[in-house]
Scaffold this motif. Structure first.
Motif, PDB file in Angstrom:
ATOM      1  N   LEU A 123      -8.564  -2.615  -1.118  1.00 14.85           N
ATOM      2  CA  LEU A 123      -9.736  -2.319  -0.303  1.00 14.85           C
ATOM      3  C   LEU A 123     -10.830  -3.358  -0.544  1.00 14.85           C
ATOM      4  O   LEU A 123     -11.254  -3.564  -1.689  1.00 14.85           O
ATOM      5  CB  LEU A 123     -10.254  -0.918  -0.627  1.00 14.85           C
ATOM      6  N   THR A 124     -11.276  -4.011   0.512  1.00 22.10           N
ATOM      7  CA  THR A 124     -12.295  -5.055   0.405  1.00 22.10           C
ATOM      8  C   THR A 124     -13.523  -4.556  -0.354  1.00 22.10           C
ATOM      9  O   THR A 124     -14.024  -3.475  -0.073  1.00 22.10           O
ATOM     10  CB  THR A 124     -12.714  -5.548   1.805  1.00 22.10           C
ATOM     11  N   ASP A 125     -13.959  -5.354  -1.320  1.00 21.58           N
ATOM     12  CA  ASP A 125     -15.156  -5.089  -2.128  1.00 21.58           C
ATOM     13  C   ASP A 125     -15.109  -3.717  -2.793  1.00 21.58           C
ATOM     14  O   ASP A 125     -16.132  -3.068  -2.962  1.00 21.58           O
ATOM     15  CB  ASP A 125     -16.418  -5.233  -1.282  1.00 21.58           C
ATOM     16  N   SER A 126     -13.892  -3.270  -3.193  1.00 22.51           N
ATOM     17  CA  SER A 126     -13.791  -1.933  -3.756  1.00 22.51           C
ATOM     18  C   SER A 126     -12.767  -1.847  -4.882  1.00 22.51           C
ATOM     19  O   SER A 126     -13.099  -2.040  -6.034  1.00 22.51           O
ATOM     20  CB  SER A 126     -13.462  -0.943  -2.638  1.00 22.51           C
ATOM     21  N   ARG A 127     -11.501  -1.544  -4.543  1.00 20.81           N
ATOM     22  CA  ARG A 127     -10.468  -1.262  -5.546  1.00 20.81           C
ATOM     23  C   ARG A 127      -9.120  -1.184  -4.845  1.00 20.81           C
ATOM     24  O   ARG A 127      -9.015  -1.387  -3.644  1.00 20.81           O
ATOM     25  CB  ARG A 127     -10.768   0.059  -6.241  1.00 20.81           C
ATOM     26  N   LEU A 128      -8.090  -0.825  -5.614  1.00 19.33           N
ATOM     27  CA  LEU A 128      -6.786  -0.506  -5.032  1.00 19.33           C
ATOM     28  C   LEU A 128      -6.835   0.940  -4.559  1.00 19.33           C
ATOM     29  O   LEU A 128      -7.308   1.818  -5.290  1.00 19.33           O
ATOM     30  CB  LEU A 128      -5.676  -0.642  -6.077  1.00 19.33           C
ATOM     31  N   ALA A 129      -6.354   1.208  -3.365  1.00 19.13           N
ATOM     32  CA  ALA A 129      -6.287   2.583  -2.872  1.00 19.13           C
ATOM     33  C   ALA A 129      -5.395   3.378  -3.815  1.00 19.13           C
ATOM     34  O   ALA A 129      -4.330   2.913  -4.206  1.00 19.13           O
ATOM     35  CB  ALA A 129      -5.744   2.619  -1.453  1.00 19.13           C
ATOM     36  N   GLY A 130      -5.849   4.554  -4.225  1.00 20.90           N
ATOM     37  CA  GLY A 130      -5.082   5.387  -5.138  1.00 20.90           C
ATOM     38  C   GLY A 130      -5.408   5.173  -6.601  1.00 20.90           C
ATOM     39  O   GLY A 130      -4.931   5.894  -7.462  1.00 20.90           O
TER      40      GLY A 130
END
Length: 179
Positions: A48-55
């Motif tokens: 996820l852009t500017d965030s983390r890995l989903a999950g």
């Protein structure tokens, strides 16, 4: 001071540091479903852009420098050797999100890498070991990881990554301008 580089006696350290022709490979992806939970190995993940890995349980701030962590595949055997273990340490025990082979990750600090077709990471710094390494790896785990903790990254562009994807170093703006 100049250092020879492919026969060019006028090359500088900056030129040598910028020369990363190798391509790496994504060997492993790990998600932490909850704080302190065992990492789950997955064959692919949405980044996820500017965030983390989903999950993944982590919820870093936008613009954070530690949205994702990477470790060198080749270091799994080194850490195991320092601990007197037979065979490499399982990637999930090191609590990093991605394991990459074929590239010297420390040479990537301050650079951008592309994983697969679309994911772009800004490599932001070293991921130093924490006291959890003693818990996870046993006595000496912290010191075994020193110098082998991997890197942190900011997610500049998201997408899907898969085990086996190519990991490429992207040219800097200066390198693009010179081309």
């Amino acid at each position: 001071m100049a250092f020879p580089f492919f026969g060019d006696s006028k090359s500088t350290i900056a030129q040598l540091l910028a020369t990363l022709p190798q391509q790496g490979k994504l060997e492993w992806i790990g998600l932490r479903p909850a704080r302190r939970a065992e990492l789950l190995a997955v064959p692919e993940a949405e980044v996820l852009t500017d965030s983390r890995l989903a999950g993944d349980h982590a919820s870093p701030k936008s613009g954070g420098k530690r949205q994702l962590t990477l470790v060198q595949h080749e270091h799994l055997a080194a850490v195991a050797g320092f601990l007197g273990l037979d065979g490499p340490v399982a990637p999930g025990r090191l609590r990093r999100n991605l394991v990459v082979s074929g590239l010297n990750l420390l040479a990537l600090k301050g650079r951008q890498v592309q994983i697969g077709e679309s994911v772009v990471l800004d490599i932001t710094g070293e991921c130093h070991p924490c006291s959890r390494m003693e818990e996870e790896l046993g006595p000496g785990g912290y010191n075994a990881m020193r110098g082998h903790g991997g890197l942190t990254a900011h997610i500049a562009q998201g997408g899907t990554i898969r085990v086996g994807d190519a990991v490429r170093v992207l040219p800097t703006p200066t390198e693009i301008a010179k081309a």
